[in-house]
Motif scaffolding. Structure first.
Motif, PDB file in Angstrom:
ATOM      1  N   GLU A 211       2.068 -19.017 -19.241  1.00 41.86           N
ATOM      2  CA  GLU A 211       3.231 -18.958 -20.126  1.00 41.86           C
ATOM      3  C   GLU A 211       3.275 -20.200 -21.027  1.00 41.86           C
ATOM      4  O   GLU A 211       3.541 -20.096 -22.220  1.00 41.86           O
ATOM      5  N   ARG A 212       2.968 -21.376 -20.427  1.00 41.99           N
ATOM      6  CA  ARG A 212       2.971 -22.627 -21.201  1.00 41.99           C
ATOM      7  C   ARG A 212       1.939 -22.557 -22.324  1.00 41.99           C
ATOM      8  O   ARG A 212       2.222 -22.895 -23.464  1.00 41.99           O
ATOM      9  N   LYS A 213       0.716 -22.072 -21.979  1.00 40.94           N
ATOM     10  CA  LYS A 213      -0.357 -21.975 -22.973  1.00 40.94           C
ATOM     11  C   LYS A 213       0.033 -21.018 -24.080  1.00 40.94           C
ATOM     12  O   LYS A 213      -0.170 -21.283 -25.263  1.00 40.94           O
ATOM     13  N   SER A 218       1.674 -20.028 -29.692  1.00 47.10           N
ATOM     14  CA  SER A 218       2.585 -19.461 -30.699  1.00 47.10           C
ATOM     15  C   SER A 218       3.323 -20.569 -31.457  1.00 47.10           C
ATOM     16  O   SER A 218       3.644 -20.390 -32.632  1.00 47.10           O
ATOM     17  N   ARG A 219       3.538 -21.728 -30.812  1.00 41.32           N
ATOM     18  CA  ARG A 219       4.186 -22.852 -31.512  1.00 41.32           C
ATOM     19  C   ARG A 219       3.276 -23.343 -32.628  1.00 41.32           C
ATOM     20  O   ARG A 219       3.696 -23.527 -33.761  1.00 41.32           O
ATOM     21  N   ARG A 220       1.951 -23.474 -32.258  1.00 38.95           N
ATOM     22  CA  ARG A 220       0.976 -23.923 -33.275  1.00 38.95           C
ATOM     23  C   ARG A 220       0.892 -22.923 -34.407  1.00 38.95           C
ATOM     24  O   ARG A 220       0.826 -23.270 -35.562  1.00 38.95           O
ATOM     25  N   GLN A 226       4.200 -22.195 -41.297  1.00 42.35           N
ATOM     26  CA  GLN A 226       5.201 -22.867 -42.127  1.00 42.35           C
ATOM     27  C   GLN A 226       4.539 -23.775 -43.153  1.00 42.35           C
ATOM     28  O   GLN A 226       4.996 -23.920 -44.273  1.00 42.35           O
ATOM     29  N   GLU A 227       3.390 -24.400 -42.692  1.00 44.13           N
ATOM     30  CA  GLU A 227       2.703 -25.329 -43.617  1.00 44.13           C
ATOM     31  C   GLU A 227       2.013 -24.605 -44.755  1.00 44.13           C
ATOM     32  O   GLU A 227       1.860 -25.113 -45.831  1.00 44.13           O
ATOM     33  N   ALA A 228       1.535 -23.361 -44.481  1.00 43.85           N
ATOM     34  CA  ALA A 228       0.706 -22.610 -45.439  1.00 43.85           C
ATOM     35  C   ALA A 228       1.215 -22.569 -46.866  1.00 43.85           C
ATOM     36  O   ALA A 228       0.485 -22.916 -47.787  1.00 43.85           O
TER      37      ALA A 228
END
Ligand code: HEM
Length: 229
Positions: A211-213, A218-220, A226-228
């Protein structure tokens, strides 16, 4: 993703696994009910459930084949999680602590404990032998081609192995009732994280790691999106 973060449940069995398991369970019970009348006259009245003695005699081996097929699929699905590991041996050595509910003294437990794994292997052995001995005494399809001594031995073996399988099933159902929440797992497919941590701590850790991975990926993914622009 915030949903996964706050989800208090873990998936223990997929829908396919649950349907598969309950088909095994139902066909196994039907197999016992249709087999017992041939084991002892005390159970003769059970033939009424299957349309009389002749129908029971005809149906029993076919229900058996269906059960074997369903069990084979389930055995493949559950194979990896049923392999005996070092901590399982320790768990078995501490069976007194298990029976006295001294959970805090027990070694870590993966998706299944050693007792559940033993049920898997016992059933795998019993069902394979029931299939072999059952086919050997299946009349008129195969049985008549067998030498009579072999048929008698197979018939005796079939009854003893069936007895062992029935006892194993009773232990299996009893342990499901003993560990509250197990039935929910096989009916709904999910368990609470608290249940998982309490009864299967190693499995809980593995699932939390996944779950952490997943959350990290998904955070990355979100931040690169957002940066795109
Ligand atoms: C007939 C009634 C049956 C009931 C009420 C029953 C109940 C259950 C329950 C509640 C679980 C989930 C346990 C957990 O996740 O902690 C389970 C799992 C399982 N069952 Fe059954 N079962 C039945 C029949 C069978 C039969 C006939 C077999 C095999 C021939 C079988 C093999 C398994 C296996 C391999 C698992 C996964 C590992 C385990 O939890 O033992 N079950 N069953």
């Amino acid at each position: 993703m915030s949903l996964a973060k706050s989800d208090p449940y873990l998936r223990r069995y997929t829908l396919g696994e649950r349907i598969n398991h309950w088909l095994v369970a139902i066909s196994f019970v039907l197999l016992v009910l249709s087999g017992l009348p041939f084991f002892h006259p005390f159970f003769w009245s059970l033939t009424g459930l299957f349309g009389g003695p002749t129908m029971t005699r005809i149906l029993h081996p076919w229900i058996g084949l269906f059960m074997v097929l369903m069990f084979a699929i389930m055995a493949v699905r559950f194979f990896k999680e049923s392999l005996i590991r070092r901590h399982d041996i320790q768990w078995l050595k501490q069976i007194n602590d298990v029976l006295l509910n001294r959970d805090e003294k027990l070694p870590p437990v993966g998706k299944n404990n050693a007792g559940q794994k033993l049920v898997y292997w016992l059933m795998l052995g019993c069902i394979s032998l029931l299939l072999i001995t059952g086919v050997m005494i299946w009349q008129p399809l195969v049985g008549e081609a067998m030498p009579i001594t072999l048929r008698r031995l197979a018939s005796l073996g079939h009854a003893y192995i069936a007895f062992l399988a029935i006892v194993t099933l009773i232990v299996h159902i009893y342990s499901g009732m003993w560990v509250k929440g197990s039935f929910q797992a096989m009916v709904r497919g999910r368990v609470s994280k608290a249940w998982a941590r309490h009864h299967h701590d190693l499995w809980y850790e593995e699932e939390m790691e996944k779950e952490r991975k997943h959350r990290e990926i998904s955070r990355r993914h979100d931040s690169s999106g957002q940066e795109a622009p």
